[in-house]
Design an enzyme around this catalytic site. Sequence first.
Site, PDB file in Angstrom:
ATOM      1  N   ILE A  17       3.753   4.313  -4.940  1.00  0.00           N
ATOM      2  CA  ILE A  17       5.018   4.937  -4.531  1.00  0.00           C
ATOM      3  C   ILE A  17       6.147   3.902  -4.498  1.00  0.00           C
ATOM      4  CG2 ILE A  17       6.196   6.136  -2.624  1.00  0.00           C
ATOM      5  CD1 ILE A  17       3.451   7.264  -1.779  1.00  0.00           C
ATOM      6  N   ASP A  67       3.177 -11.334   2.435  1.00  0.00           N
ATOM      7  CA  ASP A  67       2.239 -10.566   3.253  1.00  0.00           C
ATOM      8  C   ASP A  67       3.078 -10.109   4.437  1.00  0.00           C
ATOM      9  OD1 ASP A  67       0.471  -9.594   5.107  1.00  0.00           O
ATOM     10  OD2 ASP A  67      -1.025 -11.144   4.787  1.00  0.00           O
ATOM     11  N   TYR A 173      -5.079   4.221  10.510  1.00  0.00           N
ATOM     12  CA  TYR A 173      -3.945   4.518   9.628  1.00  0.00           C
ATOM     13  C   TYR A 173      -2.993   5.493  10.315  1.00  0.00           C
ATOM     14  CZ  TYR A 173      -1.508   6.011   5.351  1.00  0.00           C
ATOM     15  OH  TYR A 173      -0.557   6.304   4.406  1.00  0.00           O
ATOM     16  N   LYS A 177       0.881   4.874  11.453  1.00  0.00           N
ATOM     17  CA  LYS A 177       1.965   5.670  10.872  1.00  0.00           C
ATOM     18  C   LYS A 177       2.736   6.448  11.950  1.00  0.00           C
ATOM     19  CE  LYS A 177       1.426   4.373   6.582  1.00  0.00           C
ATOM     20  NZ  LYS A 177       2.467   3.566   5.901  1.00  0.00           N
ATOM     21  N   THR A 208      -1.299   8.804  -6.319  1.00  0.00           N
ATOM     22  CA  THR A 208      -1.222   7.352  -6.536  1.00  0.00           C
ATOM     23  C   THR A 208      -2.588   6.749  -6.260  1.00  0.00           C
ATOM     24  OG1 THR A 208      -0.647   7.004  -4.246  1.00  0.00           O
ATOM     25  CG2 THR A 208       1.187   7.155  -5.785  1.00  0.00           C
TER      26      THR A 208
HETATM   27  P1  ADP Z   1       0.496   4.126  -2.362  1.00  0.00           P
HETATM   28  O1  ADP Z   1      -0.473   4.986  -3.085  1.00  0.00           O
HETATM   29  O2  ADP Z   1       0.756   4.623  -0.963  1.00  0.00           O
HETATM   30  O3  ADP Z   1       1.729   3.821  -3.099  1.00  0.00           O
HETATM   31  P2  ADP Z   1      -0.658   1.575  -3.164  1.00  0.00           P
HETATM   32  O4  ADP Z   1      -1.922   0.994  -2.641  1.00  0.00           O
HETATM   33  O5  ADP Z   1      -0.578   2.027  -4.582  1.00  0.00           O
HETATM   34  O6  ADP Z   1      -0.290   2.751  -2.136  1.00  0.00           O
HETATM   35  O7  ADP Z   1       0.545   0.576  -2.924  1.00  0.00           O
HETATM   36  C1  ADP Z   1       0.681  -0.202  -1.779  1.00  0.00           C
HETATM   37  C2  ADP Z   1       1.323  -1.509  -2.185  1.00  0.00           C
HETATM   38  O8  ADP Z   1       1.439  -2.344  -1.024  1.00  0.00           O
HETATM   39  C3  ADP Z   1       0.488  -2.283  -3.204  1.00  0.00           C
HETATM   40  O9  ADP Z   1       1.314  -2.741  -4.266  1.00  0.00           O
HETATM   41  C4  ADP Z   1      -0.083  -3.455  -2.407  1.00  0.00           C
HETATM   42  O10 ADP Z   1      -0.265  -4.625  -3.190  1.00  0.00           O
HETATM   43  C5  ADP Z   1       0.999  -3.642  -1.357  1.00  0.00           C
HETATM   44  N1  ADP Z   1       0.506  -4.309  -0.143  1.00  0.00           N
HETATM   45  C6  ADP Z   1      -0.664  -4.087   0.514  1.00  0.00           C
HETATM   46  N2  ADP Z   1      -0.774  -4.890   1.577  1.00  0.00           N
HETATM   47  C7  ADP Z   1       0.358  -5.640   1.614  1.00  0.00           C
HETATM   48  C8  ADP Z   1       0.850  -6.664   2.482  1.00  0.00           C
HETATM   49  N3  ADP Z   1       0.142  -7.088   3.534  1.00  0.00           N
HETATM   50  N4  ADP Z   1       2.057  -7.206   2.214  1.00  0.00           N
HETATM   51  C9  ADP Z   1       2.778  -6.790   1.152  1.00  0.00           C
HETATM   52  N5  ADP Z   1       2.373  -5.844   0.295  1.00  0.00           N
HETATM   53  C10 ADP Z   1       1.180  -5.272   0.517  1.00  0.00           C
END
Ligand code: ADP
Length: 266
Positions: A17, A67, A173, A177, A208
């Site tokens: 997303i 992060d 989760y 949220k 996604t």
């Molecule tokens: P969604 O389906 O909700 O879009 P995704 O897993 O495709 O979820 O995307 C979540 C994004 O957040 C991914 O690109 C992932 O690398 C990123 N992400 C996860 N943990 C962290 C974090 N601690 N810091 C920054 N980005 C993160």
Amino acid sequence: MLSLPGFALVTGSGNGIGRVIARSFAKAGAAGVHVADISKEVAQDASEEITSVATNPKFKALASVVDVSKEEDVKEMIGLTKSRFGRLDYAVNNAGIAEPARLTADVPIEVYDKVIAVNQRGVHLCMQAQLRMMRAQNAVQLDGDRPSARGAIINMSSGLGLVALEEIMIPSYATSKHAVVGMTRMAAVGYAQHNIRVNAVCPGYTSTSMMANEGLGDVSSMISRVPQRRFILPEEIADVVLFLASESASAVTGVAWAVCGGRSAV
Ligand code: ADP
């Protein structure tokens, strides 16, 4: 079509997303988009992709590794936005993680801590840094500014940030949220007089990678409970995010907007 002429920061925008939101800002005329993600490869890849669809001739893309649960990383991320863009108009706190489906009593504390660290602490840290930057910007009045044009933050919550859904038991989760909705409301009220708007978007089952995660449960049983009987497209989430970021939403602050095909109305 909405016009979003300012600078945007989208966390977790290497995939899913967040990536579609970053792309939508580029298409809507943003002056720049900062793609921040925990994975360097996807951040780089997304920033190259969105540059190819940007409509602003002066578009600047920025990719960085963060992060969001680490304070130092978040400081660095905002520092980069400041040094490369000079200002921040739209911030979307989207980075997040899911967990395997389980009842509350069965959630290992390590899983709980990790989910809360990224989804809840992460949004808190990012929002703090963004609010400080926007508040400082807003202390300088620019000619011709509409008050509402001075900064918008959109936090990614979830349908599970509004209600519990019996077909998807992911307690940490859902906790994180719900917290995102709470911190959105507090910040909206606290910063309304600084002309910063803060809203949350609550996606339902979206097509996604997070939804494709096998541990989440039976996807067909989830969809059968959605009044529209379908997945939400990431573009449909992005459309609402961009609206909330835009001047068209100038009086909208402190809302948690469900984009879930009617699921949270059931
Ligand atoms: P969604 O389906 O909700 O879009 P995704 O897993 O495709 O979820 O995307 C979540 C994004 O957040 C991914 O690109 C992932 O690398 C990123 N992400 C996860 N943990 C962290 C974090 N601690 N810091 C920054 N980005 C993160």
